[in-house]
Scaffold this motif. Structure first.
Motif, PDB file in Angstrom:
ATOM      1  N   SER A 162       4.899  -1.265  50.641  1.00 45.01           N
ATOM      2  CA  SER A 162       5.975  -2.198  50.966  1.00 45.01           C
ATOM      3  C   SER A 162       7.317  -1.469  51.028  1.00 45.01           C
ATOM      4  CB  SER A 162       6.047  -3.301  49.912  1.00 45.01           C
ATOM      5  OG  SER A 162       6.535  -2.779  48.692  1.00 45.01           O
ATOM      6  N   GLN A 163       8.249  -2.099  51.704  1.00 45.50           N
ATOM      7  CA  GLN A 163       9.613  -1.560  51.749  1.00 45.50           C
ATOM      8  C   GLN A 163      10.169  -1.428  50.341  1.00 45.50           C
ATOM      9  OE1 GLN A 163      11.825  -4.322  54.144  1.00 45.50           O
ATOM     10  NE2 GLN A 163      11.034  -3.509  56.065  1.00 45.50           N
ATOM     11  N   GLU A 164       9.882  -2.409  49.517  1.00 41.86           N
ATOM     12  CA  GLU A 164      10.403  -2.418  48.151  1.00 41.86           C
ATOM     13  C   GLU A 164       9.865  -1.236  47.342  1.00 41.86           C
ATOM     14  OE1 GLU A 164      11.275  -5.694  44.700  1.00 41.86           O
ATOM     15  OE2 GLU A 164      10.385  -6.318  46.592  1.00 41.86           O
ATOM     16  N   ASN A 165       8.581  -0.931  47.484  1.00 41.62           N
ATOM     17  CA  ASN A 165       8.010   0.180  46.726  1.00 41.62           C
ATOM     18  C   ASN A 165       8.496   1.534  47.242  1.00 41.62           C
ATOM     19  OD1 ASN A 165       6.545  -1.261  44.783  1.00 41.62           O
ATOM     20  ND2 ASN A 165       4.944  -1.685  46.265  1.00 41.62           N
TER      21      ASN A 165
ATOM     22  N   ALA B 266      11.414   1.973  48.649  1.00 36.10           N
ATOM     23  CA  ALA B 266      12.802   2.018  48.183  1.00 36.10           C
ATOM     24  C   ALA B 266      12.878   2.451  46.725  1.00 36.10           C
ATOM     25  CB  ALA B 266      13.466   0.649  48.367  1.00 36.10           C
ATOM     26  N   LYS B 267      11.997   1.871  45.915  1.00 35.01           N
ATOM     27  CA  LYS B 267      11.974   2.208  44.491  1.00 35.01           C
ATOM     28  C   LYS B 267      11.675   3.703  44.287  1.00 35.01           C
ATOM     29  CE  LYS B 267       9.775  -0.924  42.248  1.00 35.01           C
ATOM     30  NZ  LYS B 267       8.701  -1.717  41.643  1.00 35.01           N
TER      31      LYS B 267
ATOM     32  N   HIS C 110      17.893   0.733  47.703  1.00 37.37           N
ATOM     33  CA  HIS C 110      17.577  -0.689  47.679  1.00 37.37           C
ATOM     34  C   HIS C 110      16.728  -1.041  48.892  1.00 37.37           C
ATOM     35  CE1 HIS C 110      20.155  -1.528  44.285  1.00 37.37           C
ATOM     36  NE2 HIS C 110      21.086  -0.789  44.858  1.00 37.37           N
ATOM     37  N   GLN C 111      15.880  -2.047  48.756  1.00 38.54           N
ATOM     38  CA  GLN C 111      14.964  -2.455  49.825  1.00 38.54           C
ATOM     39  C   GLN C 111      15.680  -2.780  51.140  1.00 38.54           C
ATOM     40  OE1 GLN C 111      14.673  -5.972  50.808  1.00 38.54           O
ATOM     41  NE2 GLN C 111      13.395  -5.274  52.495  1.00 38.54           N
TER      42      GLN C 111
ATOM     43  N   ILE D 259      15.881   0.194  53.430  1.00 39.15           N
ATOM     44  CA  ILE D 259      14.638   0.532  54.136  1.00 39.15           C
ATOM     45  C   ILE D 259      14.456  -0.412  55.321  1.00 39.15           C
ATOM     46  CG2 ILE D 259      12.121   0.721  53.943  1.00 39.15           C
ATOM     47  CD1 ILE D 259      13.665   2.906  52.381  1.00 39.15           C
TER      48      ILE D 259
ATOM     49  N   ARG E 238      15.327  -9.657  48.679  1.00 39.73           N
ATOM     50  CA  ARG E 238      13.992  -9.784  49.278  1.00 39.73           C
ATOM     51  C   ARG E 238      13.834 -11.156  49.929  1.00 39.73           C
ATOM     52  NH1 ARG E 238      10.494  -7.835  52.243  1.00 39.73           N
ATOM     53  NH2 ARG E 238       8.337  -7.949  51.623  1.00 39.73           N
TER      54      ARG E 238
ATOM     55  N   ASP F 259      15.544 -10.987  53.247  1.00 38.28           N
ATOM     56  CA  ASP F 259      14.746 -10.192  54.183  1.00 38.28           C
ATOM     57  C   ASP F 259      13.573 -11.008  54.737  1.00 38.28           C
ATOM     58  OD1 ASP F 259      13.911  -7.725  55.501  1.00 38.28           O
ATOM     59  OD2 ASP F 259      12.294  -7.674  54.026  1.00 38.28           O
TER      60      ASP F 259
END
Length: 157
Positions: free
Chosen positions: A5-8, A10-11, A16-17, A20, A125, A128
């Motif tokens: 995922s974008q969030e992972n 980014a992490k 930050h997501q 991405i 999120r 998004d």
């Protein structure tokens, strides 16, 4: 291809997501330092990211490369086992209810998702997810008088 995922991502690269998401959409340029981090994450050379002729490694190779990167940077890796939450499911449930009959901020929507579904979703999120099809066709985006905060409301049918 690697189901990240974008969030992972980014992490893992300490951004930050939304950054991405903006990169994927082509809305912002990427610096060489971040390009190198993303390339290292996927186990490729930074210049491969811009080469349309470069063949993407098979999914299993990408996953192995990501695992190596995660271990080397000591980043949390639970999502590699497909344990990441499905935030869109929580948003879809909110969209089916009456919560968005009134205009709500992304923060209010995130709070409601977290209260009802313990999803752990962030307000960025939420924004998004609501900005993408098919959900963007279901909500109206309203801006406050100062134009700083977006509010979301179900479209009237």
């Amino acid at each position: 291809m690697a189901d990240v995922s974008q969030e992972n991502l980014a992490k893992a690269i300490f951004v930050h997501q939304p950054y991405i998401a903006s990169l994927e959409a082509g809305n912002i340029s990427i610096g060489l330092d971040k390009m190198e981090q993303i390339a290292a994450y996927f186990g490729v050379k930074y210049y491969h990211l811009a080469d349309p002729e470069y063949s993407i490694p098979p999914r299993q190779v990408l996953r192995e490369n990501i695992e190596k990167y995660i271990r080397s940077t000591q980043t949390e890796s639970g999502y590699l086992k497909n344990e990441s939450p499905n935030f869109t499911k929580s948003i879809d449930q909110i969209l089916q209810g009456s919560f968005l009959i009134q205009p709500r901020s992304a923060k209010e929507i995130a709070t409601e998702c977290n209260r009802l579904y313990a999803s752990g979703i962030s307000s960025s999120r939420v924004s998004d997810i609501l900005a993408r099809s098919p959900r963007k066709d279901l909500v109206e985006v309203l801006k406050t008088a100062k134009g700083r905060i977006k509010r979301y409301q179900l479209k009237q049918v």
